[in-house]
Write an enzyme that holds these catalytic residues in place. Structure first.
Site, mmCIF file in Angstrom:
data_model
loop_
_atom_site.group_PDB
_atom_site.id
_atom_site.type_symbol
_atom_site.label_atom_id
_atom_site.label_comp_id
_atom_site.label_asym_id
_atom_site.label_seq_id
_atom_site.Cartn_x
_atom_site.Cartn_y
_atom_site.Cartn_z
ATOM 1 N N ASP A 1 0.827 -0.932 0.076
ATOM 2 C CA ASP A 1 -0.427 -0.232 0.004
ATOM 3 C C ASP A 1 0.714 0.836 0.161
ATOM 4 O O ASP A 1 2.178 1.350 -0.043
ATOM 5 C CB ASP A 1 -0.857 0.346 0.899
ATOM 6 C CG ASP A 1 -0.472 -0.058 2.646
ATOM 7 O OD1 ASP A 1 1.174 0.483 2.465
ATOM 8 O OD2 ASP A 1 -0.506 -1.066 3.323
ATOM 9 N N ASP B 1 1.734 5.171 1.584
ATOM 10 C CA ASP B 1 0.773 6.249 2.551
ATOM 11 C C ASP B 1 1.153 7.780 1.602
ATOM 12 O O ASP B 1 2.173 7.556 1.635
ATOM 13 C CB ASP B 1 1.238 5.757 3.767
ATOM 14 C CG ASP B 1 0.270 4.090 4.424
ATOM 15 O OD1 ASP B 1 -0.389 4.191 3.864
ATOM 16 O OD2 ASP B 1 0.845 4.328 4.970
ATOM 17 N N ASP C 1 7.983 6.336 14.508
ATOM 18 C CA ASP C 1 8.257 5.163 15.150
ATOM 19 C C ASP C 1 9.795 4.766 14.999
ATOM 20 O O ASP C 1 10.869 4.612 14.976
ATOM 21 C CB ASP C 1 7.063 3.613 15.282
ATOM 22 C CG ASP C 1 6.621 3.166 13.948
ATOM 23 O OD1 ASP C 1 7.774 3.520 12.673
ATOM 24 O OD2 ASP C 1 5.429 2.097 13.698
#
Length: 416
Positions: A30, A32, A112
């Protein structure tokens, strides 16, 4: 999409996993996007946009079946900002609401792992690296951005993500990132059960289930998914339960990596089978009938586990069917074998029987018979049932013969 945001006067970048995977030679699953536009501003630009989330406000741009996630650049925050309530933390440091917006530099610091803090710009067609992500990819190293303990407290699920990225990308977890995991594992108890179910699927249905299982147990994280099983494995580390679970995950990985699907109901049935048997035996020892004990044990084991992982009802019902069918495999006489083979969960239940037979020798002959049965046509199946020699046959209780008086027999005269 990037160009529409740019034409609208906003900065926009591809970010995270899609950049990382391309650099590693993998096909991105995917894409983002991150932008300095707020969710409301994004919605004004795209009619096919819907806003989701409270903890993290996101925009989903829908193109048919495809959804592209667009996030606003995150900024630094002050805990418990009572003025506008856009940032909120728990007593343990976990972020409950986090809709503080900032610059691209701040956004990179808020991500993160360094391998996910890579940004591709359409302005100069270059990758912007703010946290040493390129070096981490070259060294095949998973490392948190910032102080690991603080970042884990902000979102304990990052411990699960560290494990998943390490196995998925064939990387090692950096020592500083690894060190606090065992100490902070209990923070997963604060994560909503529904979110843990989503993370469970990512860990166990990605083709790396066995490696993830071993790492989760190594760091003490697995018990927050299936505590009853974890307790059983801890009590008997070389027992049949661990052998079955290991083999189940190996089989699952082979199936997924060959392009086949597997239902979460099967995973639940396999993972909770021996805790179910332990609870069942305890109820039988207390005087319950086998039938009542089994049904009560199923209800108990599933309800207890639901406090940790919110498994949807369609999967728990599937697990129940798989468990129930196990007790019906030895009843094959008459039409029973055929009727059982038509059950919706029969295939999954048979696969589980075959898995059990590898560690329960008394089931080997039964599993072989069913494997042969499903490969035959209707005529051969009837022959197999007829050749059971009384094993698995359903014997009807014969009605007593009705006695009729013998008309030819003379009745003895009554003595007066």
């Amino acid at each position: 999409m990037l160009y529409r945001l740019k034409d609208g006067g906003y900065d926009a970048y591809l970010v995270g996993g899609c950049i990382r995977d391309v650099l590693l030679g993998l096909e991105p699953k995917d894409f983002d996007v991150v932008t300095n536009a707020t969710p409301e501003q994004i919605k004004k630009l795209f009619r096919n946009c819907r806003l989701i989330g409270r903890r993290f406000r996101l925009a989903h741009i829908v193109f048919g079946r495809e959804i592209i996630e667009v996030a606003t650049m995150r900024g630094h925050h002050e805990a418990n900002d009572s003025k506008n309530q856009i940032s909120q933390s728990s007593d343990q440091g976990q972020l409950l609401r986090d809709n503080v917006y900032g610059t691209i530099d701040e956004d990179a610091e808020r991500r993160d792992f360094s391998i996910n803090a890579l940004y591709y710009s359409i302005n100069d067609y270059s990758i912007h690296d703010f946290a040493g992500g390129m070096d981490a990819i070259a060294a095949r190293r998973i490392e948190l951005i910032g102080d690991p303990e603080t970042r884990y407290r902000e979102d304990p699920v990052r411990m699960l993500r560290a494990v998943r990225f390490a196995t998925k990308l064939d990387m090692t977890i950096a020592p500083a990132t690894e060190k606090p995991i065992a100490k902070l594992a209990s923070l997963l108890g604060n994560i909503p059960p529904a979110r843990l179910f989503e993370e469970m699927l990512k860990l166990l249905l990605n083709g790396k289930a066995h490696a993830n299982f071993e790492l989760l147990r190594h760091y003490g994280l697995f018990r927050y998914f299936f505590p009853a099983l974890d307790d059983l494995l801890t009590k008997n580390p070389q027992g049949i339960a661990l052998q079955l679970v290991n083999q189940m995950f190996i089989n699952t990985d082979k199936r997924i990596n060959s392009g086949k699907k597997i239902t979460p109901a099967y995973l639940v049935a396999a993972l909770l089978w021996y805790p179910l048997q332990e609870k069942y035996q305890r109820l039988v020892d207390q005087g319950e009938s086998p039938f009542d004990a089994f049904n009560k044990a199923m209800n108990l084991i599933l309800s207890e586990n639901a406090a940790h992982v919110a498994i949807p009802k369609r999967f728990t019902l599937g697990a129940r069917d798989i468990w129930h069918i196990q007790s019906r495999f030895d009843k094959r006489g008459g039409q029973r074998a055929y009727r059982l083979s038509q059950q919706p969960r029969f295939r999954a239940a048979k696969d589980f029987l075959c898995l059990r037979s590898q560690f329960e020798p008394e089931l080997a002959e039964l599993a072989t018979w069913w494997n042969q049965y499903v490969e035959q046509d209707a005529t051969k199946q009837k022959e197999m049932v007829a050749n059971l020699n009384g094993q698995g046959e359903y014997k009807k209780r014969r009605k007593p013969r009705k006695r009729y008086p013998n008309k030819n027999k003379q009745s003895k005269p009554n003595n007066e």
